[in-house]
Write an enzyme that holds these catalytic residues in place. Structure first.
Site, PDB file in Angstrom:
ATOM      1  N   GLY A  14       0.755  -1.237   0.000  1.00  0.00           N
ATOM      2  CA  GLY A  14       0.000   0.000   0.000  1.00  0.00           C
ATOM      3  C   GLY A  14       0.787   1.290   0.000  1.00  0.00           C
ATOM      4  N   MET A  92      -3.565  -6.237  -8.153  1.00  0.00           N
ATOM      5  CA  MET A  92      -2.962  -7.269  -8.990  1.00  0.00           C
ATOM      6  C   MET A  92      -3.986  -8.176  -9.658  1.00  0.00           C
ATOM      7  SD  MET A  92      -0.083  -6.115  -8.627  1.00  0.00           S
ATOM      8  CE  MET A  92       1.093  -7.241  -9.304  1.00  0.00           C
ATOM      9  N   LEU A  94      -6.460  -8.444 -13.230  1.00  0.00           N
ATOM     10  CA  LEU A  94      -6.883  -7.882 -14.516  1.00  0.00           C
ATOM     11  C   LEU A  94      -8.388  -7.675 -14.455  1.00  0.00           C
ATOM     12  CD1 LEU A  94      -4.777  -9.935 -17.060  1.00  0.00           C
ATOM     13  CD2 LEU A  94      -4.515  -7.543 -16.390  1.00  0.00           C
ATOM     14  N   LEU A  95      -8.842  -6.500 -14.792  1.00  0.00           N
ATOM     15  CA  LEU A  95     -10.261  -6.177 -14.756  1.00  0.00           C
ATOM     16  C   LEU A  95     -10.864  -6.355 -16.146  1.00  0.00           C
ATOM     17  CD1 LEU A  95      -9.992  -2.993 -12.524  1.00  0.00           C
ATOM     18  CD2 LEU A  95     -11.004  -5.179 -11.844  1.00  0.00           C
ATOM     19  N   ASN A 109      -3.915   3.785 -13.228  1.00  0.00           N
ATOM     20  CA  ASN A 109      -3.064   2.719 -12.709  1.00  0.00           C
ATOM     21  C   ASN A 109      -1.616   3.178 -12.710  1.00  0.00           C
ATOM     22  OD1 ASN A 109      -2.371  -0.045 -11.909  1.00  0.00           O
ATOM     23  ND2 ASN A 109      -1.449  -0.198 -13.925  1.00  0.00           N
ATOM     24  N   HIS A 111       2.214   1.677 -12.984  1.00  0.00           N
ATOM     25  CA  HIS A 111       2.910   0.472 -13.426  1.00  0.00           C
ATOM     26  C   HIS A 111       4.416   0.712 -13.302  1.00  0.00           C
ATOM     27  CE1 HIS A 111       3.552  -3.282 -15.537  1.00  0.00           C
ATOM     28  NE2 HIS A 111       4.386  -2.671 -16.351  1.00  0.00           N
ATOM     29  N   THR A 174      10.549   4.990  -5.547  1.00  0.00           N
ATOM     30  CA  THR A 174      10.739   6.379  -5.093  1.00  0.00           C
ATOM     31  C   THR A 174      10.164   7.374  -6.096  1.00  0.00           C
ATOM     32  OG1 THR A 174      12.924   6.699  -6.128  1.00  0.00           O
ATOM     33  CG2 THR A 174      12.880   5.725  -3.922  1.00  0.00           C
ATOM     34  N   GLU A 176       7.510   6.411  -8.153  1.00  0.00           N
ATOM     35  CA  GLU A 176       6.086   6.109  -8.320  1.00  0.00           C
ATOM     36  C   GLU A 176       5.211   7.078  -7.524  1.00  0.00           C
ATOM     37  OE1 GLU A 176       4.832   2.025  -7.920  1.00  0.00           O
ATOM     38  OE2 GLU A 176       6.761   1.314  -8.659  1.00  0.00           O
TER      39      GLU A 176
END
Ligand SMILES: Nc1nc2c(c(=O)[nH]1)N[C@@H](CN(C=O)c1ccc(C(=O)N[C@@H](CCC(=O)O)C(=O)O)cc1)CN2
Ligand SMILES: NCC(=O)N[C@@H]1O[C@H](COP(=O)([O-])[O-])[C@@H](O)[C@H]1O
Length: 204
Positions: A14, A92, A94-95, A109, A111, A174, A176
């Protein structure tokens, strides 16, 4: 400007969810976090959300007979929040296209790679195995095609010869947090527009 209603989806530690939360609290992101969705029982991110007093929706994928039932549960659970923006923060799963269609152009999102390179899982490992000298992270809109949505922001880091998957992941992480904060802030300020696959409004 009215604050956007944000729901965060996360599966693990998180740190990106924490970064978004702290930026919301600081007023950097003009949003209110309405709920956290998590698919993994015991994931530490749920404890963070409880500390924040934010409703936690646990959708344990193993408790559902199908992906469809799993996604229907989540859709029903988050519907009352009328989310303006959904931030996938280390989520994690896939929608499906059907799920995404309920929140079209409202799902972001993060990545840990410079898309379109190294889509999917273990992106940092993919980068090391490919021998790239620059890696990084991407914040993008979510579309049914995995990690193929319009790119909002990217940040780069060097890859060192002695890097492991973990050392590279830590360096990318760092970048992200500030990158996701900036992207979410731009979205919540209604500064982003999408023309084809190009996101406009990301430059000062
Ligand atoms: N339709 C989309 N769904 C998701 C996207 C997306 O761009 N389009 N982004 C991902 C996040 N993600 C990479 O950034 C990602 C997450 C999970 C997977 C994956 O293959 N998951 C497996 C299950 C893995 C497991 O059980 O450990 C799966 O769902 O079958 C790939 C990419 C979020 N979703
Ligand atoms: N394909 C999706 C993916 O790999 N996402 C990555 O999972 C990590 C979650 O960390 P966090 O729980 O500390 O935010 C982050 O590095 C994020 O980029």
């Amino acid at each position: 400007m009215t604050k956007k209603k944000m729901v965060i989806f996360a599966s693990g530690r998180g740190s990106n969810a924490i970064a978004l939360h702290d930026a919301v609290e600081a007023g950097t992101i003009k949003a209110d976090i309405k709920a956290l969705v998590c698919d993994i029982p015991g994931a530490p991110v749920m404890d963070r959300a409880r500390e924040w007093g934010i409703p936690v929706i646990l959708a344990d994928r193993k408790a559902f007979d199908s992906k469809e039932a799993f996604e229907a549960y989540i859709l029903d659970a988050i519907a009352p929040y009328e989310a303006d923006v959904i931030c996938l923060a280390g989520f994690m799963r896939l929608l499906s296209g059907d799920f995404i269609s309920h929140y079209e152009h409202k799902m972001l999102n993060i990545h840990p790679a410079l898309l379109p390179s190294f889509r999917g899982l273990h992106a940092q490992r993919q980068a090391i195995e490919a021998g790239v000298k620059i890696a990084g992270c991407t914040v993008h809109f979510v579309v049914p095609d995995m990690d193929a949505g319009p790119i909002i922001l990217q940040s780069a880091v060097p890859v060192y010869e002695d890097d492991t998957e973990d050392t590279l992941a830590a360096r990318i992480l760092t970048k992200e947090h500030p990158t996701y904060i900036k992207a979410a802030a731009l979205f919540c300020d209604d500064k982003l527009t999408v023309r084809g696959n190009v996101v406009m409004g990301t430059q000062e």
